[in-house]
Motif scaffolding. Structure first.
Motif, short mmCIF file in Angstrom:
data_model
loop_
_atom_site.label_atom_id
_atom_site.label_comp_id
_atom_site.label_asym_id
_atom_site.label_seq_id
_atom_site.Cartn_x
_atom_site.Cartn_y
_atom_site.Cartn_z
N LEU A 1 0.57 -1.31 0.39
CA LEU A 1 -0.21 0.23 0.09
C LEU A 1 0.77 1.23 -0.12
CD1 LEU A 1 -3.10 -0.79 2.61
CD2 LEU A 1 -3.09 -1.06 0.31
N THR A 2 2.05 1.76 1.47
CA THR A 2 2.83 2.03 0.97
C THR A 2 4.05 2.20 -0.06
OG1 THR A 2 4.38 1.10 2.30
CG2 THR A 2 2.49 2.75 3.41
N ALA A 3 4.64 0.98 -0.71
CA ALA A 3 5.60 1.54 -0.99
C ALA A 3 5.46 1.18 -2.92
CB ALA A 3 7.37 0.75 -0.30
N PHE A 4 4.81 0.34 -2.30
CA PHE A 4 5.26 -0.94 -4.21
C PHE A 4 3.49 0.50 -4.94
CE2 PHE A 4 3.65 -3.21 -7.60
CZ PHE A 4 4.66 -3.82 -7.49
N PHE A 5 2.47 0.82 -3.97
CA PHE A 5 1.68 1.50 -4.55
C PHE A 5 2.39 3.18 -5.07
CE2 PHE A 5 -2.65 -0.31 -3.32
CZ PHE A 5 -2.12 -1.25 -4.74
N LEU A 6 3.29 3.40 -4.47
CA LEU A 6 4.57 4.67 -4.66
C LEU A 6 5.21 4.61 -6.13
CD1 LEU A 6 5.09 7.71 -3.46
CD2 LEU A 6 6.69 6.62 -2.15
N GLU A 7 5.87 3.29 -5.49
CA GLU A 7 6.82 3.11 -7.03
C GLU A 7 6.11 3.33 -8.18
OE1 GLU A 7 10.45 -0.18 -6.43
OE2 GLU A 7 9.05 -0.16 -4.10
N ALA A 8 4.34 2.10 -8.14
CA ALA A 8 4.27 2.22 -9.68
C ALA A 8 2.90 3.83 -9.82
CB ALA A 8 3.02 0.95 -8.80
N GLY A 9 3.42 4.57 -9.07
CA GLY A 9 2.24 5.54 -9.74
C GLY A 9 3.10 6.40 -9.83
N PHE A 10 4.62 6.58 -9.44
CA PHE A 10 5.69 7.38 -10.12
C PHE A 10 6.30 6.62 -11.47
CE2 PHE A 10 3.70 9.53 -6.41
CZ PHE A 10 3.93 11.00 -6.65
N LEU A 11 6.38 5.72 -11.33
CA LEU A 11 7.65 4.37 -12.19
C LEU A 11 7.43 5.27 -13.40
CD1 LEU A 11 10.05 3.11 -12.09
CD2 LEU A 11 7.63 0.56 -12.54
N THR B 1 11.69 2.59 -3.19
CA THR B 1 12.21 1.74 -2.84
C THR B 1 13.28 1.20 -1.33
OG1 THR B 1 14.11 2.93 -3.21
CG2 THR B 1 12.70 1.49 -5.35
N LEU B 2 13.22 2.64 -0.83
CA LEU B 2 13.49 2.91 1.00
C LEU B 2 12.53 2.39 1.72
CD1 LEU B 2 15.78 5.11 0.59
CD2 LEU B 2 16.64 3.01 0.58
N MET B 3 11.53 2.53 1.49
CA MET B 3 10.02 2.44 2.39
C MET B 3 9.63 0.75 2.08
SD MET B 3 6.98 5.23 1.64
CE MET B 3 5.75 4.67 2.88
N SER B 4 9.63 0.36 1.00
CA SER B 4 9.94 -1.12 1.04
C SER B 4 10.86 -1.95 1.46
CB SER B 4 10.20 -1.65 -1.54
OG SER B 4 9.72 -3.12 -1.49
N THR B 5 12.35 -1.26 1.95
CA THR B 5 12.85 -2.14 2.49
C THR B 5 12.60 -2.62 3.61
OG1 THR B 5 14.47 -1.57 0.94
CG2 THR B 5 15.49 -2.55 2.55
N PHE B 6 11.33 -0.74 4.11
CA PHE B 6 11.29 -1.01 5.83
C PHE B 6 10.51 -1.89 5.92
CE2 PHE B 6 8.63 0.99 8.52
CZ PHE B 6 8.85 1.81 9.49
N TRP B 7 9.73 -2.26 5.35
CA TRP B 7 8.51 -3.30 5.76
C TRP B 7 8.74 -4.93 5.46
CZ3 TRP B 7 4.96 -0.79 8.32
CH2 TRP B 7 4.06 0.32 9.18
N ILE B 8 9.70 -4.66 4.29
CA ILE B 8 9.92 -6.39 4.49
C ILE B 8 10.56 -6.50 5.52
CG2 ILE B 8 11.70 -7.96 3.20
CD1 ILE B 8 10.36 -6.32 0.42
N LEU B 9 11.80 -5.72 6.15
CA LEU B 9 12.63 -6.08 7.29
C LEU B 9 11.91 -6.13 8.56
CD1 LEU B 9 15.69 -6.11 7.07
CD2 LEU B 9 15.31 -5.56 5.02
N ALA B 10 11.03 -5.07 8.82
CA ALA B 10 10.35 -5.12 10.00
C ALA B 10 9.51 -6.65 9.59
CB ALA B 10 9.21 -3.93 9.28
N SER B 11 8.94 -7.04 9.06
CA SER B 11 8.15 -8.91 8.73
C SER B 11 9.51 -9.64 9.32
CB SER B 11 7.19 -8.70 8.02
OG SER B 11 7.45 -9.45 7.51
#
Length: 473
Positions: free
Chosen positions: A103-113, A139-149
């Motif tokens: 919802l945060t990282a991937f949508f942000l990347e896809a929206g502006f890619l 990309t950094l937000m994606s890292t944030f959530w994956i590393l949190a999990s």
């Protein structure tokens, strides 16, 4: 298959897909930030070299991004197909965390890619730069959530166990669990280093071939500055991460060190090399440095670290594997630091672009960042065993009830498909790198009557022709 049962095959299959996938996001994270810097320099100076470098690395980013998305889809399905026990036990925590990533990282990347890749001549420079920044942030937000999990699986907190399920009671504690800050910094920095030596090896390749254009020299110089600064920082972060691991996962540290037992009050030596034997419960052929283990791991000369024999045999990680995977990671890190120092010496002597032995060294070091990430990932994940959620759920209890035949067939299918699809993608990527930066030709915005239109897909950002521009002259 090779005498392995379905449980072992499921672990190998997940390790195989993760190892393939982690390569692409690591490069994507670093290149996205690199592109942001290049475009900022272009907007500030209007120097065409920065613009040419931006478009050169944008094509490579596009191909890498596409392969990363494809390889990542498979992993999400594996949680349900091969690890249903884990999904049932911890899904109420890991599921939302991965959803937040989408919802945060991937949508942000896809929206502006799309704007980033195809909007250079269609939108204003400010909006295009903003899009590049948003993709880098994504990309950094994606890292944030994956590393949190993933960090929660190592140091779980903020939960209750209800009906044999983990139920979140404090999301701040779940996300910011004890190992999360160290693992996030360590992984993000590793991604930057992997991209650094990817860019540096590309520059070294062209310098060795006599291509010393301003674009080649600048990207090589930037990579070497990054190596000089970031590689030592990564060593400091790794030390802090090790102290955190010693506190929360002491069995992992004991396995990494191949340390089996403490003798009276003697400080712990550092075993440089050896062969940990899990059956004999000893590290054979050990080459030890007295006191150094205590100094590195406890920052003292008299404290001891827990030994493997202080843990039940069923709770010990495989020391044979993590002992060597950790040393591979450290050795590569030291070589990165050495590359940065060597580049600084050559820079002072004004020979950075002329020393061919150094260029060969950097070229060989091209995959070192990715290899270090894989070695570190093996150390982290195998060192967590036999737990999938540390101290709560054993890996054997998390696997789905599949037969050996099913797991063997699916593993072979993955190997064949990944080898062919990503093998072709890697060759295409290397061809793009080998072509080198080219002068970017400005043209009118597309979309008018009779003008060709580029399909809005990531791979469309890369040229389909690899003809030598000099042959067309």
């Amino acid at each position: 298959m090779f005498g392995l049962d379905a449980f072992e095959l499921a672990r190998i299959q997940f390790a195989f897909t993760v190892s393939f996938h982690i390569i692409f996001p690591a490069i994507t994270i670093g290149l996205a930030s690199f592109l942001m810097v290049l475009e900022a320099l272009w907007l500030k100076t209007k120097n065409e070299t920065w613009r040419d470098l931006y478009h050169f690395w944008l094509k490579i980013f596009a191909v890498n991004f596409g392969m990363g998305v494809v390889s990542g889809l498979v992993m999400a399905y594996q949680f349900g197909t091969n690890w249903s026990g884990f999904s049932a036990y911890a899904g109420s925590i890991t599921g939302p965390l991965l959803t937040y990533e989408v919802l945060t990282a991937f949508f942000l990347e896809a929206g502006f890619l799309g704007v980033m890749m195809f909007g250079w001549n269609r939108v204003g420079p400010g909006l295009h730069f903003f899009s590049t920044c948003m993709v880098a942030l994504g990309t950094l937000m994606s890292t944030f959530w994956i590393l949190a999990s993933n960090s929660f699986m190592h140091t779980p907190q903020g939960y209750e166990i209800v009906n044999n399920q983990l139920i979140p009671v404090d999301w701040l504690k779940v996300v910011f669990n004890p190992s999360f800050p160290y693992r996030l910094l360590h992984m993000a920095t590793a991604a930057f280093l992997a991209s650094t030596f990817f860019v540096g090896a590309s520059g070294a390749w062209h310098l060795l071939r006599g291509n010393k254009t301003p674009a080649v020299k600048r990207m090589f110089s930037m990579a070497m500055w990054m190596a000089l600064i970031v590689a030592p920082i990564q060593a400091v972060i790794g030390d802090a991460h090790g102290l955190n691991t010693l506190k929360y996962q002491p069995a992992k540290i004991a396995a990494i060190e191949g340390h089996w037992e403490n003798k009276n009050a003697e400080p712990t030596p550092l075993i440089l090399f050896g062969w940990p034997d899990m059956q004999a419960e000893e590290t054979k052929y050990a080459l030890e440095v007295p006191y150094l283990g205590s100094l590195i791991l406890t920052h003292s000369l008299d404290k001891q670290i827990p030994a493997l024999k202080s843990f039940p045999p069923e709770d010990r990680p495989n020391s044979t594997v993590v002992f060597w995977s950790f040393r591979i990671m450290v050795a590569l890190g030291l070589l990165m630091i050495a590359a940065g120092i060597w580049s600084l010496i050559l820079r002072f002597r004004q020979r950075l672009y002329d020393q061919r032995w150094f260029h060969r060294f950097v070229l060989v070091m091209g995959p070192s960042g990715l290899l270090a990430i894989l070695a570190g990932w093996f150390t982290t994940e195998i060192g967590r065993q036999p737990w999938v959620v540390y101290g709560l759920l054993r890996t054997r209890d998390a696997v789905s009830a599949h037969g050996t035949l099913h797991m063997s067939i699916s593993l072979l299918a993955f190997i064949l498909v990944y080898g062919s699809v990503f093998g072709v993608g890697l060759m295409y990527l290397l061809k793009l790198v080998a072509r080198g930066p080219q002068p970017y030709e400005e043209h009118a915005p597309e979309g008018g009557p009779g003008t060709p239109r580029t399909p809005a897909r990531p791979l469309s950002a890369a040229d389909e022709s690899f003809d030598d521009p000099q042959e067309k002259q």
